[in-house]
Design a protein around this motif. Structure first.
Motif, PDB file in Angstrom:
ATOM      1  N   LEU A  90       0.820  -1.211   0.000  1.00  0.00           N
ATOM      2  CA  LEU A  90       0.000   0.000   0.000  1.00  0.00           C
ATOM      3  C   LEU A  90       0.857   1.264   0.000  1.00  0.00           C
ATOM      4  O   LEU A  90       0.512   2.248  -0.649  1.00  0.00           O
ATOM      5  CB  LEU A  90      -0.961  -0.017   1.193  1.00  0.00           C
ATOM      6  N   ILE A  91       1.981   1.231   0.700  1.00  0.00           N
ATOM      7  CA  ILE A  91       2.887   2.379   0.693  1.00  0.00           C
ATOM      8  C   ILE A  91       3.486   2.556  -0.692  1.00  0.00           C
ATOM      9  O   ILE A  91       3.606   3.677  -1.191  1.00  0.00           O
ATOM     10  CB  ILE A  91       3.978   2.219   1.766  1.00  0.00           C
ATOM     11  N   GLN A  92       3.845   1.449  -1.321  1.00  0.00           N
ATOM     12  CA  GLN A  92       4.394   1.515  -2.678  1.00  0.00           C
ATOM     13  C   GLN A  92       3.352   2.069  -3.652  1.00  0.00           C
ATOM     14  O   GLN A  92       3.668   2.859  -4.529  1.00  0.00           O
ATOM     15  CB  GLN A  92       4.852   0.131  -3.115  1.00  0.00           C
ATOM     16  N   ARG A  93       2.117   1.671  -3.472  1.00  0.00           N
ATOM     17  CA  ARG A  93       1.061   2.073  -4.393  1.00  0.00           C
ATOM     18  C   ARG A  93       0.579   3.503  -4.164  1.00  0.00           C
ATOM     19  O   ARG A  93       0.352   4.252  -5.106  1.00  0.00           O
ATOM     20  CB  ARG A  93      -0.115   1.111  -4.256  1.00  0.00           C
ATOM     21  N   TYR A  94       0.396   3.890  -2.879  1.00  0.00           N
ATOM     22  CA  TYR A  94      -0.191   5.188  -2.558  1.00  0.00           C
ATOM     23  C   TYR A  94       0.789   6.191  -1.954  1.00  0.00           C
ATOM     24  O   TYR A  94       0.427   7.340  -1.731  1.00  0.00           O
ATOM     25  CB  TYR A  94      -1.378   5.021  -1.602  1.00  0.00           C
ATOM     26  N   GLY A  95       1.987   5.759  -1.634  1.00  0.00           N
ATOM     27  CA  GLY A  95       2.977   6.656  -1.030  1.00  0.00           C
ATOM     28  C   GLY A  95       2.939   6.596   0.489  1.00  0.00           C
ATOM     29  O   GLY A  95       2.076   5.955   1.103  1.00  0.00           O
ATOM     30  N   ASP A  96       3.884   7.274   1.106  1.00  0.00           N
ATOM     31  CA  ASP A  96       4.018   7.250   2.563  1.00  0.00           C
ATOM     32  C   ASP A  96       2.824   7.868   3.282  1.00  0.00           C
ATOM     33  O   ASP A  96       2.600   7.614   4.459  1.00  0.00           O
ATOM     34  CB  ASP A  96       5.288   7.996   2.995  1.00  0.00           C
ATOM     35  N   TYR A  97       2.050   8.678   2.572  1.00  0.00           N
ATOM     36  CA  TYR A  97       0.925   9.358   3.205  1.00  0.00           C
ATOM     37  C   TYR A  97      -0.158   8.385   3.675  1.00  0.00           C
ATOM     38  O   TYR A  97      -0.943   8.707   4.554  1.00  0.00           O
ATOM     39  CB  TYR A  97       0.321  10.380   2.240  1.00  0.00           C
ATOM     40  N   VAL A  98      -0.180   7.182   3.124  1.00  0.00           N
ATOM     41  CA  VAL A  98      -1.209   6.208   3.495  1.00  0.00           C
ATOM     42  C   VAL A  98      -1.005   5.691   4.927  1.00  0.00           C
ATOM     43  O   VAL A  98      -1.920   5.152   5.524  1.00  0.00           O
ATOM     44  CB  VAL A  98      -1.250   5.037   2.488  1.00  0.00           C
ATOM     45  N   THR A  99       0.161   5.895   5.476  1.00  0.00           N
ATOM     46  CA  THR A  99       0.441   5.437   6.832  1.00  0.00           C
ATOM     47  C   THR A  99       0.461   6.624   7.791  1.00  0.00           C
ATOM     48  O   THR A  99       0.788   7.741   7.409  1.00  0.00           O
ATOM     49  CB  THR A  99       1.769   4.661   6.884  1.00  0.00           C
ATOM     50  N   TYR A 100       0.099   6.385   9.039  1.00  0.00           N
ATOM     51  CA  TYR A 100       0.088   7.444  10.028  1.00  0.00           C
ATOM     52  C   TYR A 100       1.484   7.763  10.547  1.00  0.00           C
ATOM     53  O   TYR A 100       1.684   8.776  11.199  1.00  0.00           O
ATOM     54  CB  TYR A 100      -0.804   7.075  11.217  1.00  0.00           C
ATOM     55  N   ASP A 101       2.448   6.900  10.310  1.00  0.00           N
ATOM     56  CA  ASP A 101       3.816   7.147  10.775  1.00  0.00           C
ATOM     57  C   ASP A 101       4.797   7.031   9.611  1.00  0.00           C
ATOM     58  O   ASP A 101       5.488   6.039   9.471  1.00  0.00           O
ATOM     59  CB  ASP A 101       4.196   6.203  11.909  1.00  0.00           C
ATOM     60  N   PRO A 102       4.840   8.079   8.778  1.00  0.00           N
ATOM     61  CA  PRO A 102       5.740   8.023   7.621  1.00  0.00           C
ATOM     62  C   PRO A 102       7.196   7.959   8.074  1.00  0.00           C
ATOM     63  O   PRO A 102       7.551   8.540   9.097  1.00  0.00           O
ATOM     64  CB  PRO A 102       5.449   9.321   6.874  1.00  0.00           C
ATOM     65  N   PRO A 103       8.052   7.264   7.331  1.00  0.00           N
ATOM     66  CA  PRO A 103       9.461   7.175   7.709  1.00  0.00           C
ATOM     67  C   PRO A 103      10.144   8.527   7.538  1.00  0.00           C
ATOM     68  O   PRO A 103       9.707   9.356   6.746  1.00  0.00           O
ATOM     69  CB  PRO A 103      10.029   6.143   6.725  1.00  0.00           C
TER      70      PRO A 103
END
Length: 135
Positions: A90-103
């Motif tokens: 999902l991160i690969q598909r939508y980017g880091d914004y899809v997660t609440y804790d971006p690296p």
């Protein structure tokens, strides 16, 4: 004048047409039969941001896209995929914004540094203010 009224009517009607008329994905609102798999899916869904609502996780959102993402998470968990692999997809598909804790990276550095900068700025302003009152 008619054109302006027509444009205004279309603008006001746009939210009503935002979702499609198709039925929700099969597992969007249905839990997995295996309680352990459902718990893993639910835990993962709580950590993923709805890209439509942006303030809710996909577990809490009623947006059509969040339902599709919930169904995809449940399908992959049911097939035996690990939550970390699904999250990575999902991160690969939508980017880091899809997660609440971006690296931490140069792109996300302002997100991580802003609270520290604001706190230090506030402390310096408070210190200056209290020095003036004491003098």
């Amino acid at each position: 004048m008619r054109l302006a009224a027509l444009l205004l009517a279309l603008l006001l009607a746009a939210p009503a047409a935002a979702d499609s008329n198709r039925p929700p994905a099969a597992l969007a609102y249905t839990q997995l039969p295996d309680a352990g798999q459902e718990a893993r899916a639910r835990a993962l869904m709580e950590t993923l941001r709805c890209l439509v609502c942006q303030g809710q996780s996909i577990a809490d959102s009623d947006a059509e896209m969040a339902g599709d993402m919930r169904a995809m998470v449940r399908e992959r968990i049911a097939r035996g995929e690990q939550p970390a692999a699904i999250r990575g997809y999902l991160i690969q598909r939508y980017g880091d914004y899809v997660t609440y804790d971006p690296p931490f990276s140069w792109v996300t550095a302002p997100l991580w540094m802003a609270p520290v900068v604001l706190l230090v700025t506030g402390l310096l302003l408070a210190r200056r203010l209290f020095r003036r009152k004491g003098a």
